[in-house]
Design a protein around this motif. Structure first.
Motif, PDB file in Angstrom:
ATOM      1  N   GLU A 186      51.545  34.285 -30.974  1.00 13.49           N
ATOM      2  CA  GLU A 186      51.460  32.914 -30.496  1.00 13.49           C
ATOM      3  C   GLU A 186      52.065  32.783 -29.097  1.00 13.49           C
ATOM      4  O   GLU A 186      51.613  31.945 -28.297  1.00 13.49           O
ATOM      5  CB  GLU A 186      52.176  31.978 -31.470  1.00 13.49           C
ATOM      6  N   ALA A 187      53.053  33.625 -28.806  1.00 17.49           N
ATOM      7  CA  ALA A 187      53.695  33.596 -27.485  1.00 17.49           C
ATOM      8  C   ALA A 187      52.926  34.393 -26.438  1.00 17.49           C
ATOM      9  O   ALA A 187      53.310  34.412 -25.272  1.00 17.49           O
ATOM     10  CB  ALA A 187      55.113  34.144 -27.601  1.00 17.49           C
ATOM     11  N   GLY A 188      51.862  35.062 -26.867  1.00 15.23           N
ATOM     12  CA  GLY A 188      51.082  35.876 -25.940  1.00 15.23           C
ATOM     13  C   GLY A 188      51.588  37.288 -25.785  1.00 15.23           C
ATOM     14  O   GLY A 188      51.179  38.005 -24.869  1.00 15.23           O
ATOM     15  N   LEU A 189      52.455  37.735 -26.705  1.00 17.13           N
ATOM     16  CA  LEU A 189      53.012  39.090 -26.654  1.00 17.13           C
ATOM     17  C   LEU A 189      52.256  39.986 -27.626  1.00 17.13           C
ATOM     18  O   LEU A 189      52.786  40.450 -28.640  1.00 17.13           O
ATOM     19  CB  LEU A 189      54.509  39.083 -27.005  1.00 17.13           C
ATOM     20  N   SER A 190      51.006  40.237 -27.338  1.00 10.05           N
ATOM     21  CA  SER A 190      50.174  41.023 -28.248  1.00 10.05           C
ATOM     22  C   SER A 190      50.612  42.479 -28.314  1.00 10.05           C
ATOM     23  O   SER A 190      50.313  43.189 -29.274  1.00 10.05           O
ATOM     24  CB  SER A 190      48.714  40.945 -27.814  1.00 10.05           C
ATOM     25  N   HIS A 191      51.366  42.936 -27.309  1.00 13.10           N
ATOM     26  CA  HIS A 191      51.791  44.333 -27.255  1.00 13.10           C
ATOM     27  C   HIS A 191      53.207  44.529 -27.810  1.00 13.10           C
ATOM     28  O   HIS A 191      53.737  45.645 -27.756  1.00 13.10           O
ATOM     29  CB  HIS A 191      51.752  44.820 -25.798  1.00 13.10           C
ATOM     30  N   ALA A 192      53.830  43.486 -28.332  1.00  8.88           N
ATOM     31  CA  ALA A 192      55.202  43.598 -28.847  1.00  8.88           C
ATOM     32  C   ALA A 192      55.237  44.439 -30.119  1.00  8.88           C
ATOM     33  O   ALA A 192      54.267  44.512 -30.876  1.00  8.88           O
ATOM     34  CB  ALA A 192      55.777  42.217 -29.116  1.00  8.88           C
TER      35      ALA A 192
END
Length: 264
Positions: A186-192
């Protein structure tokens, strides 16, 4: 039960009891996950009284710089007493008062669970991070994965009902990797990535553990009255006895889940 502990301000109890018993050990761990290095400029979000901030400053050294930010002025007042070259600022994680690309690393430990808008806070941390900079945000793993605290939570349920038990469980509310992954998306951190790291809790006695929870404004403080806390202590002596070591100290494992990411 220690009446003096009950009378102390919550921030002082946190620093004197929770930090050595629980939080101090995680500073080096979280910094390692963010790849903090000597000479870095580092931001600690929800720094509290500075357990992680001090660890970051030790690694960054005199050639680096560290900022500790927290929304709680009482926590910051205790932090400012620490003998370290750290800039302490009051502010919210959801609106970080820094330009884009300001820090080599952004770290946070055991505050994320209480943020009002968690995706917004993560997005803000990434915004102020420099390209190729490291992010690491630690939360408590599920209470069921901490045997002593799990037993304590069930004791609260049995003695005083789910309301008391759930008040104590508040810091463990994000203890599920899938939940954290969804917040990252949701925060746009798809690579986390979410990793689990193991630590421990150690209080000098069962009384010290219960007294600290009694003074904690974020969990049981204000939920139970004096008579109920006395009952809780008496029952804890048997429930937590399996976790006692040495000369009455109480010790058990407690894991952390850590969100880690690098800004591209």
């Amino acid at each position: 039960m220690d009446i003096q502990e009950k009378a102390r301000p919550p921030a002082e109890v946190y620093d004197a009891q929770f930090v050595p018993a629980l939080f101090a050990q995680w500073g080096q761990v979280v910094c390692a996950e963010a790849s903090v290095r000597e000479g870095d400029r580092i931001l600690d979000v929800a720094c509290g009284t500075g357990a992680l901030t001090l660890a970051a400053a030790d690694i960054a050294g005199p050639s680096g710089s560290v900022v500790g930010l927290d929304v709680n002025p009482e926590m910051l007042a205790v932090a400012r007493r620490k003998p370290a070259q750290i800039e302490w600022l009051e502010g919210a994680a959801e609106a970080l008062p820094f330009p884009d690309n300001s820090f080599d690393a952004v770290v946070s430990q055991f505050g994320f669970m209480f943020f009002e808008d968690k995706p917004k806070a993560l997005a803000e941390m990434m915004r102020v991070l420099k390209p190729k900079g490291g992010l690491a945000v630690a939360v408590c793993d599920a209470v069921e994965n901490s045997p002593g605290y799990g037993a304590f939570a069930l004791l609260l349920d049995r003695l005083f009902g789910k309301e008391a038990g759930n008040a104590f469980r508040a810091p463990f509310s994000l203890g599920e990797a899938g939940q954290l992954t969804a917040i990252c998306r949701e925060a746009g951190l798809s690579h986390a990535e979410v990793v689990r790291r193991n630590g421990k809790v150690r209080f000098k006695s069962i009384d010290a553990l219960v007294s600290t929870e009694r003074a904690c404004a974020w969990t049981l403080g204000g939920v139970l009255n004096d008579e109920q806390f006395e009952r809780l202590l008496n029952e804890s002596l048997s429930v937590l006895e399996p976790f006692t070591v040495d000369s009455g100290a109480v010790e058990f494992g407690m894991a952390s889940l850590i969100i880690k990411a690098r800004k591209v």
